[in-house]
Enzyme design. Structure first.
Site, short mmCIF file in Angstrom:
data_model
loop_
_atom_site.label_atom_id
_atom_site.label_comp_id
_atom_site.label_asym_id
_atom_site.label_seq_id
_atom_site.Cartn_x
_atom_site.Cartn_y
_atom_site.Cartn_z
N HIS B 65 7.82 7.24 8.86
CA HIS B 65 7.57 8.15 10.44
C HIS B 65 8.74 7.98 10.83
CE1 HIS B 65 3.19 6.34 10.74
NE2 HIS B 65 3.84 5.80 9.53
N HIS B 237 -0.35 1.20 2.63
CA HIS B 237 0.71 -0.68 3.27
C HIS B 237 -0.62 -1.73 3.13
CE1 HIS B 237 -1.67 0.74 6.41
NE2 HIS B 237 -0.67 2.00 7.18
N ASP B 310 6.69 2.35 4.90
CA ASP B 310 5.99 2.94 6.37
C ASP B 310 7.51 2.26 8.11
OD1 ASP B 310 4.06 2.54 8.19
OD2 ASP B 310 3.12 1.21 7.72
#
Lengths: 310, 428
Positions: B65, B237, B310
């Site tokens: 992200h 994930h 992640d």
């Protein structure tokens, strides 16, 4: 005794000697509360902020009364009247309060861990008046004091905690404190109101009240919140009361002389039958009286800690 | 193939550390990988002495992200790619939950433009487009437009699609375009972003926990749909043993599913949330030692194909709140290789599986550039010092996100160079 703790966040911080000292101190303050003039100058010049970010009648008033009877200045702040409603973070709100140099902040908050969060950031004493589902140490202490007053101690006694265990800070604190003081604890609730990992608490658990109540010395009823029904955890209040409402006939299955407690506010007929709430077996109002004694003891211990060390 | 202009000498391979090798590179591509000293260094070639260092293919992170556009105080594409390079990543796939959401070509193009300007030497950025408009789970995003703009996959990560019918149609439409779908597996009713496992710790702390079943139910749905439709789904994930069991069974039955897990699930457990440590609040939450062992076994046998960070950076003040209020996420780009290398050093993960999960499989699944050290491959490689020791501090991280439960921990192993097409992305 030098009081070793800056904050009271959870009963798990306390040793058995600490808890016994608090109960002993509460007993000494009890006498003040029976005087015609219920005020002593022990905490004159001390200031206590009562920061209640969640509604409360008993706990907040009890701390207020306790502080004033010890001559401390108490100041109340509710979430609705604070800058939290303007988007201020909890950290900034409590740092603002600290800048006004209180000697203690008594805080209730809807989030578990909130008391620990502020205690780590403040120099003054922080007393947890209930944080989320996590802990309500002063309630557990006043419950232990109430039972000690009735029995002379809780060692060897069996206490059943009944109701919404999963969402109860009162239950979490009482399970620990009562066992610390030598009592046995049982739990009874529908499975939907028990934590998934409740077996890790190491106490017997049942969903059959008639069975669970057998032979216990006290039943501690918990408040049922209507939102549990709305969240799909219960069919309806009527069915809950059929299965889990504490009544005089059910109490008859307990040990001779068994008593009932309830931290309040009570929903008559849901968690506890109205006649039982008013019966001699009920210690509900004794708990309220004990609350003032215990909170006077706590304010005294935590606010005079530094002077004692010096 | 032209004459080598770059030679890396005396490096060790992770799978055969006793035999030093020399790597020859020309014009950004691999010429040869040979036993050290067996081929002369061409005159004029730049020589990098790599004795004591491990030579690995460049890593690909298929799940990060980067927060830009919209939340640049948490991370920008520039800072995120710098952190990626420091972590050894040469390919980075960034999720679509930006503001605005990456559900139209102009957002994708802006991301790619920012990456090219801030990191002309790499790492390469590959945006992941939204699966549904605004990530709302109501209407399909314009996937062809997003593909044409440069998206390598589609995902509703962060806001999983609960509507199974819409999810099915999204899978079918994406498969028409030959683009994989990445699914965040979370039943929003069973596991609403709790950030802590439902278990012993949540029961003690008085926090609402997320049960493993909340993840596994969606994993099962996805596996069934993948098999039924014959289309690939990549499961993001994966955090628990139940999910692993379901994926293993689905693969055995021929479902074209692939899966990833993140380093934090391999090295931390729910106990990291004790004391209401918001740095350990992540979604899905950290689980138990049993889950950890199942994930390691699944990486070893290929049930879980890929490691991904992640990477979810947040500003310090956002995590400095009571646990319930804190956002989910761990900043992971810069610690990922060190902590997974430690698993290799401890014998809990093989070097072969590490390379497969960080390098080979992500490139295969998402069609990313891949270096197998064969002639003509892109010269994407890293030099990793397995003996280096470093302590994770806010100052040691290039990412704006300092939110990691590893702060203060000493790690072993550090990336010394990260080459993308023959150029070291760690050098300005």
């Amino acid at each position: 005794m030098t009081w070793p703790h800056k904050d009271l966040l959870d009963v798990t911080q306390l040793s058995r000697a600490d808890a016994t000292e608090i109960l002993r101190a509460a007993k000494s303050f009890q006498e003040i509360n029976s005087r015609p003039v219920k005020k002593v100058p022990i905490l004159k010049g001390k200031s206590v902020i009562l920061f209640f970010a969640e509604p409360s009648t008993r706990t907040k008033t009890s701390f207020d009364v306790a502080g004033k009877r010890l001559s401390a200045d108490t100041f109340s702040l509710a979430k609705s009247g604070s800058s939290l409603t303007k988007g201020e973070s909890l950290k900034d709100t409590v740092l603002t309060l600290q800048a006004m140099k209180p000697d203690a902040i008594v805080m209730r908050h809807n989030m578990s861990g909130a008391a620990k969060f502020i205690a780590e950031r403040l120099e003054c004493a922080v007393i947890n008046a209930g944080d989320g589902w996590h802990a309500h140490p002063t309630q557990a202490l006043l419950d232990a004091f109430t039972l000690t007053e009735r029995w002379g101690g809780v060692e060897g006694k069996t206490v059943l905690i009944l109701g919404d265990i999963a969402h109860s800070r009162v239950a979490r604190s009482n399970v620990h404190l009562l066992r610390l003081l030598g009592a046995s604890v049982r739990l009874c609730a529908p499975k939907t109101l028990l934590p998934h990992a409740v077996s890790s608490w190491g106490v017997p658990v049942s969903s059959d009240l008639d069975e669970a109540v057998r032979g216990v010395d006290a039943v501690m009823c918990l408040r049922l919140q209507l939102e549990r029904q709305q969240a799909g955890l219960l069919p309806d209040v009527r069915e809950y009361s059929r299965r889990f409402c504490m009544t005089l006939p059910r109490l008859a299955k307990a040990a001779k002389g068994a008593v009932v407690l309830h931290p309040g506010p009570i929903n008559r007929g849901w968690e506890i039958a109205s006649d039982l709430a008013d019966a001699s077996e009920s210690l509900i109002l004794d708990q309220v009286a004990s609350g003032v004694d215990v909170r006077m003891a706590l304010l005294h211990l935590y606010l005079t800690r530094k002077e004692r060390k010096e | 193939m032209s004459q080598a202009d770059l030679v890396v000498r005396s490096a060790a391979l992770a799978t055969d550390p006793q035999t030093p090798v020399d790597l020859f590179v020309a014009k950004g591509r691999v010429v040869a990988l040979v036993a050290s000293g067996t081929r002369p260094v061409p005159e004029g070639a730049k020589v990098v002495e790599a004795s004591g260092l491990i030579l690995l293919p460049g890593l690909s992170d298929v799940h990060v992200h980067l927060r830009e556009p919209g939340q640049e105080w948490k991370e920008t594409i520039a800072t995120g790619l710098s952190a990626a390079a420091k972590g050894g990543f040469v390919n980075v796939m960034c999720m679509a939950n930006t503001d605005p959401v990456n559900d139209q070509a102009c957002v994708t193009e802006t991301m790619l433009d920012k990456a090219a300007k801030s990191h002309p030497k790499g790492p390469r950025l590959f945006p992941v487009g939204a699966l549904t408009v605004g990530l709302d789970g109501k209407a399909l995003a314009p996937m062809e437009e997003l593909k044409a703009a440069g998206c390598k996959a589609f995902s509703n990560d962060g806001r999983p699609v609960a509507d199974s019918e819409l999810f099915r149609r999204a899978l079918e439409y994406a498969s028409d375009l030959g683009i994989p779908v990445i699914d965040h597996c979370e039943d929003p009713y069973l596991a609403p972003h709790a950030g802590v496992n439902e278990g012993v710790v949540s029961a003690r702390l008085g926090l609402r926990g997320a049960p493993t079943a909340g993840e596994a139910i969606q994993v099962a749905r996805d596996c069934l749909l993948s098999k039924y439709l014959g289309v690939p789904i990549h499961l993001a994930h994966v955090s628990c043993a139940q999910s692993v069991d379901i994926i293993r069974a689905a693969k055995a039955q021929g479902a074209p599913v692939t899966a990833e897990t993140a380093p934090h699930y391999l090295i931390l457990t729910e106990e990291a949330c004790e004391g209401y440590d918001t740095a350990a609040k992540v979604n899905p939450p950290l689980r138990t030692r049993t889950d950890q062992q199942a994930l390691l076994a699944a990486l070893e046998d290929g049930t879980i194909d890929v490691l991904a960070t992640d990477h979810a950076p947040h500003a310090a003040h956002e995590k400095e709140t009571p646990f319930d209020e804190a956002p989910n996420g761990i900043s992971g780009l810069e610690t990922a290789l060190s902590v997974t290398w430690e698993l290799v050093a401890r014998g809990e993960l093989s070097a072969k599986s590490l390379i497969s999960a960080w390098c080979t499989r992500p490139a295969e699944i998402f069609g990313l550039p891949q270096n197998r050290f064969q002639e003509g491959d892109p010269a994407d490689f890293i030099l990793f010092d397995p003996a280096a020791r470093w302590t994770v501090t806010p100052q040691s991280l290039l990412s704006k996100g300092k939110n990691t439960p590893l702060l203060g921990r000493e790690l072993t192993g550090q990336v010394r160079a990260a080459y993308v097409a023959g150029k070291n992305a760690l050098q300005a």
